[in-house]
Enzyme design. Structure first.
Site, short mmCIF file in Angstrom:
data_model
loop_
_atom_site.label_atom_id
_atom_site.label_comp_id
_atom_site.label_asym_id
_atom_site.label_seq_id
_atom_site.Cartn_x
_atom_site.Cartn_y
_atom_site.Cartn_z
CB CYS A 75 -0.64 0.54 1.45
SG CYS A 75 -1.77 1.61 2.02
CB CYS A 190 -3.10 3.81 -5.59
SG CYS A 190 -4.48 3.40 -4.67
N1 DGL Z 1 -3.92 0.66 -2.25
C1 DGL Z 1 -3.70 1.14 -0.89
C2 DGL Z 1 -2.84 2.53 -1.83
O1 DGL Z 1 -1.40 1.14 -2.85
C3 DGL Z 1 -4.38 2.63 -1.10
C4 DGL Z 1 -5.93 2.63 -0.78
C5 DGL Z 1 -6.62 3.03 0.32
O2 DGL Z 1 -7.15 2.74 0.30
O3 DGL Z 1 -6.90 4.52 -0.26
O4 DGL Z 1 -2.07 3.19 -2.09
#
Ligand code: DGL
Length: 280
Positions: A75, A190
């Site tokens: 993330c 993301c």
């Molecule tokens: N998958 C996450 C990232 O790589 C974030 C998505 C979220 O929870 O806002 O930033």
């Protein structure tokens, strides 16, 4: 018999599955636990203090229960903020983070016009701005904070067909023209966004290189495991890979199927409710 490495791959929701797939491909000998903090999703809307507190809370619980040999924070929104805290709190566990792939984008771009598509949290981070200053000072960099694309990707994984207009509205600001030059590389900063890659390519106003760092992250995991467990053997990990959800709600049929197609055969519900927190 060598011990099976236990790898925890963590994200706010389903985005980290894009990283998990590459980890599984490179390290079939590892047992993977995918943890989605869906009770906290989306992380992109949390203030920095709230996010640090939330990830610390969930990690303390998961580390205590699962004793992972390595942890992937799959993330960007969390990695760009919480990695130093986690490494200080758990110095014996290797953490592999996911941060915007600005360096490879700047190196690959011919027009030297790149865009970074991320959550509003990631776009606002000092960490991200520093990556731009360090690796892309010679480029025109457009930072695009998307409010909705991670949620669109979540819905897509749960079987919903996203509306083209919804995706287009989020990605359009990434496509910039300046005289004869235009954006030619877009960083998917993301982990949710590569879940929509086919749609992104189809709807792009012009062809660009979409940069997904999942494979590079998996190579880093391989390196970290290699130091402790040696090279990946031919023998796949025994037992089912599993996915854990902190909202404590069993995934519906479409998601269960998508998880099974990704090699996840076991679902664990581990409720960790999100206390009221500040939103940005
Ligand atoms: N998958 C996450 C990232 O790589 C974030 C998505 C979220 O929870 O806002 O930033």
């Amino acid at each position: 018999m060598p011990r099976t490495p236990n790898v925890l791959v963590f994200d706010s929701g389903l985005g980290g599955l894009t990283v998990l797939a590459e980890v599984m491909r490179l390290r079939p000998d590892a047992h993977c636990i995918y943890a989605a903090d869906d009770a906290g999703f989306p992380y992109g809307r949390l203030t920095e203090a709230a996010l640090v507190g939330r990830v610390a809370e969930v990690m303390t619980r998961l580390i205590g229960q699962l004793a992972p040999d390595a942890i992937v924070i799959a993330c960007n929104t969390a990695s760009t903020l919480v990695l130093p805290h986690l490494r200080a709190a758990y110095p014996r566990i290797p953490f592999v983070g996911t941060v915007p792939a600005i360096k490879p984008a700047a190196a690959q771009s011919r027009s030297k016009m790149i865009s970074v598509l991320a959550t509003p949290g990631t776009v606002a981070r000092d960490y991200t701005r520093e990556l731009v200053r360090t690796y892309a000072a010679h480029c025109e960099v457009t930072l695009v904070g998307s409010d909705r694309l991670a949620a669109v990707a979540e819905a897509f994984m749960k079987g919903e067909k996203p509306a083209d207009a919804d995706i287009l509205a989020e990605i359009s600001p990434c496509f910039v023209e300046s005289g004869a030059a235009r954006t030619d590389c877009i960083v998917l900063a993301c982990t949710h966004y590569p879940l929509l890659l086919a749609e992104l390519k189809r709807l792009a106003p012009w062809p660009v290189t979409w940069i997904d760092p999942a494979e590079a992250i998996a190579r880093r995991v391989d390196h970290v495991l290699g130091e402790e467990f040696g090279m990946a053997g031919g023998r796949p990990a025994p037992g089912a890979h599993c996915a854990l959800f902190t909202a404590g709600i069993a995934p519906a049929a479409a998601l269960k199927e998508a998880l099974a197609a990704r090699g996840i055969g076991k679902i664990v519900l581990e409720p960790i409710p999100l206390e009221p927190v500040d939103l940005q």
